[in-house]
Motif scaffolding. Structure first.
Motif, PDB file in Angstrom:
ATOM      1  N   GLU A   1       0.829  -1.208   0.000  1.00 51.76           N
ATOM      2  CA  GLU A   1       0.000   0.000   0.000  1.00 51.76           C
ATOM      3  C   GLU A   1       0.861   1.253   0.000  1.00 51.76           C
ATOM      4  OE1 GLU A   1      -4.012  -1.384   2.366  1.00 51.76           O
ATOM      5  OE2 GLU A   1      -2.153  -1.203   3.514  1.00 51.76           O
ATOM      6  N   TRP A   2       1.948   1.229   0.751  1.00 46.52           N
ATOM      7  CA  TRP A   2       2.830   2.403   0.788  1.00 46.52           C
ATOM      8  C   TRP A   2       3.538   2.592  -0.546  1.00 46.52           C
ATOM      9  CZ3 TRP A   2       8.362   2.801   0.924  1.00 46.52           C
ATOM     10  CH2 TRP A   2       8.823   4.121   1.108  1.00 46.52           C
ATOM     11  N   LEU A   3       4.032   1.507  -1.125  1.00 44.71           N
ATOM     12  CA  LEU A   3       4.730   1.600  -2.411  1.00 44.71           C
ATOM     13  C   LEU A   3       3.821   2.131  -3.518  1.00 44.71           C
ATOM     14  CD1 LEU A   3       6.776  -1.722  -2.377  1.00 44.71           C
ATOM     15  CD2 LEU A   3       7.709   0.591  -2.263  1.00 44.71           C
ATOM     16  N   ALA A   4       2.525   1.915  -3.382  1.00 43.50           N
ATOM     17  CA  ALA A   4       1.589   2.353  -4.415  1.00 43.50           C
ATOM     18  C   ALA A   4       1.368   3.857  -4.406  1.00 43.50           C
ATOM     19  CB  ALA A   4       0.246   1.639  -4.238  1.00 43.50           C
ATOM     20  N   THR A   5       1.650   4.513  -3.282  1.00 47.37           N
ATOM     21  CA  THR A   5       1.303   5.931  -3.162  1.00 47.37           C
ATOM     22  C   THR A   5       2.478   6.856  -2.852  1.00 47.37           C
ATOM     23  OG1 THR A   5       0.775   5.627  -0.811  1.00 47.37           O
ATOM     24  CG2 THR A   5      -1.033   5.360  -2.386  1.00 47.37           C
TER      25      THR A   5
ATOM     26  N   GLU B   1       8.303   9.636  -5.479  1.00 52.21           N
ATOM     27  CA  GLU B   1       9.655   9.189  -5.797  1.00 52.21           C
ATOM     28  C   GLU B   1      10.654   9.741  -4.790  1.00 52.21           C
ATOM     29  OE1 GLU B   1      12.827  10.062  -9.336  1.00 52.21           O
ATOM     30  OE2 GLU B   1      10.825   9.393  -9.970  1.00 52.21           O
ATOM     31  N   GLN B   2      10.437  10.982  -4.355  1.00 56.10           N
ATOM     32  CA  GLN B   2      11.351  11.595  -3.386  1.00 56.10           C
ATOM     33  C   GLN B   2      11.286  10.887  -2.036  1.00 56.10           C
ATOM     34  OE1 GLN B   2       9.151  13.302  -5.343  1.00 56.10           O
ATOM     35  NE2 GLN B   2      10.718  14.031  -6.791  1.00 56.10           N
ATOM     36  N   GLN B   3      10.063  10.516  -1.615  1.00 51.31           N
ATOM     37  CA  GLN B   3       9.934   9.810  -0.344  1.00 51.31           C
ATOM     38  C   GLN B   3      10.544   8.417  -0.424  1.00 51.31           C
ATOM     39  OE1 GLN B   3       5.936   8.988   1.067  1.00 51.31           O
ATOM     40  NE2 GLN B   3       6.592   8.912   3.210  1.00 51.31           N
ATOM     41  N   LEU B   4      10.321   7.736  -1.528  1.00 48.74           N
ATOM     42  CA  LEU B   4      10.927   6.422  -1.719  1.00 48.74           C
ATOM     43  C   LEU B   4      12.443   6.512  -1.626  1.00 48.74           C
ATOM     44  CD1 LEU B   4       8.722   5.204  -4.702  1.00 48.74           C
ATOM     45  CD2 LEU B   4       8.845   4.074  -2.469  1.00 48.74           C
TER      46      LEU B   4
ATOM     47  N   ALA C   1      12.996   3.292 -10.459  1.00 49.77           N
ATOM     48  CA  ALA C   1      12.561   2.006 -11.008  1.00 49.77           C
ATOM     49  C   ALA C   1      11.230   1.569 -10.393  1.00 49.77           C
ATOM     50  CB  ALA C   1      13.637   0.944 -10.764  1.00 49.77           C
ATOM     51  N   ILE C   2      11.037   1.840  -9.104  1.00 51.95           N
ATOM     52  CA  ILE C   2       9.776   1.483  -8.451  1.00 51.95           C
ATOM     53  C   ILE C   2       8.626   2.292  -9.044  1.00 51.95           C
ATOM     54  CG2 ILE C   2       8.487   1.669  -6.280  1.00 51.95           C
ATOM     55  CD1 ILE C   2      11.088   0.881  -4.829  1.00 51.95           C
TER      56      ILE C   2
END
Length: 320
Positions: free
Chosen positions: A144-148, A151-154, A173-174
């Motif tokens: 759920e987190w990866l979906a929203t 890019e900067q937070q990732l 890439a994500i």
């Protein structure tokens, strides 16, 4: 509410005897109140109980519903399990009318059953849903987190919590991968990370640091540790021991700095006329830093990165 099923995964408690020995459960101290901040599968708790006097008491904490179910199998009136993070220990003790305790053990590693169960999503060795929550009853999953996440937070999470030098490339890439299809599986995420990481240390999977980072973030592990250290210190009685086992550099750095600060006496203003007897005293004494033996690492390779630090509360440190 139904009790979660518990797959038959084996768990070896790291530094089992060394950690319980460090609590110094000798003589009158065996009748005290102790906390196991991370019950896991109960290795440390069971050994503590075996050394407690009949009048002793052990309160354990864990966020994992499967750990809570395991703890429910311990039929000992001296034992109690709390379904929450050890960061809440001060409030939990206050609610039980307890102001101070005689020792606290924090084992910060995730348990082998959590890693080995594909359904938990902690590991990419077997394919499973990207969950990664210690407490599956609350919060959002990794998927759920990866979906929203932006890019900067990732990038920030992967860099700061995974100490990953390819965080920028992995984040890009994500974001590109989720535009094609939702990222919902562990192997799927591992493949995306591998495509972005062009080089890695020998024997280290490209996804290791990214999975660590996401797990730490999802479970607020470092925030819990910072709050838990302060809470633990605030309830330690004079002479009580704080024993902490960490498994990666971010955790150990926090623990080391916290204990070092408590073991250093505050420096007064040199211009003030203060008698030697009135000088500020340190609040804790550093007792030991322990690594697993070669034999333990050979029997349990996951113990390799463990570091145990032990400190003792001094009478000079006023209780909070």
């Amino acid at each position: 509410m139904t009790t979660p099923a518990m797959p038959a995964f084996q768990h070896r408690t790291v530094l089992l005897d060394e950690a319980v020995d460090a609590l110094n459960l000798e003589g009158a101290r065996a009748g005290g109140i102790y906390l196991d901040g991370t019950f896991g599968r109960g290795g440390h708790s069971r050994l503590i109980l075996s050394r407690l006097a009949p009048g002793g008491r052990l309160i354990a904490f864990d966020k994992d519903p499967q750990a809570i179910a395991t703890a429910g199998q311990i039929g000992d009136a001296r034992f109690e399990i709390v379904h929450d993070s050890f960061a809440t220990l001060r409030a939990a003790l206050a609610g039980r009318g307890i102001g101070q305790v005689d020792g606290i053990l924090l084992d910060l590693g995730i348990s082998s059953p959590q890693v080995d169960d594909p359904e938990r999503g902690f590991s990419f060795r077997n394919d499973g849903p990207l969950d990664m929550r210690m407490d599956t009853t609350r919060g959002i999953s990794a998927a759920e987190w990866l979906a929203t996440a932006s890019e900067q937070q990732l990038e920030k999470v992967i860099r700061d919590y995974g100490e990953e030098r390819f965080a920028f490339q992995i984040a890009k890439a994500i974001v590109a991968g989720r535009a094609v299809q939702p990222i919902s599986g562990t192997r799927q995420l591992a493949g995306i990370v591998a495509s972005a990481v062009k080089t890695r240390e020998k024997g280290k999977d490209p996804a290791t640091r990214t999975f660590q980072a996401i797990r730490i973030f999802i479970n607020q592990e470092l925030e819990d540790l910072e709050a838990g250290l302060e809470a633990a210190y605030s309830v330690l009685a004079p002479g009580a021991r704080l024993v902490i086992i960490s498994f990666h550099s971010l955790e150990d750095r926090l623990v080391k700095q916290f204990l070092a600060a408590k073991a250093k006496a505050p420096q007064p203003d040199r211009r003030l006329p203060i008698k030697a007897a009135d000088l500020p005293q340190p609040e804790m004494k550093l007792i030991a830093r322990v690594k697993p033996s070669d034999a333990e690492v050979e029997a349990n390779p996951r113990a390799r990165s463990a570091v145990m630090r032990v400190a003792e509360r001094l009478a000079s440190g006023a209780l909070q």
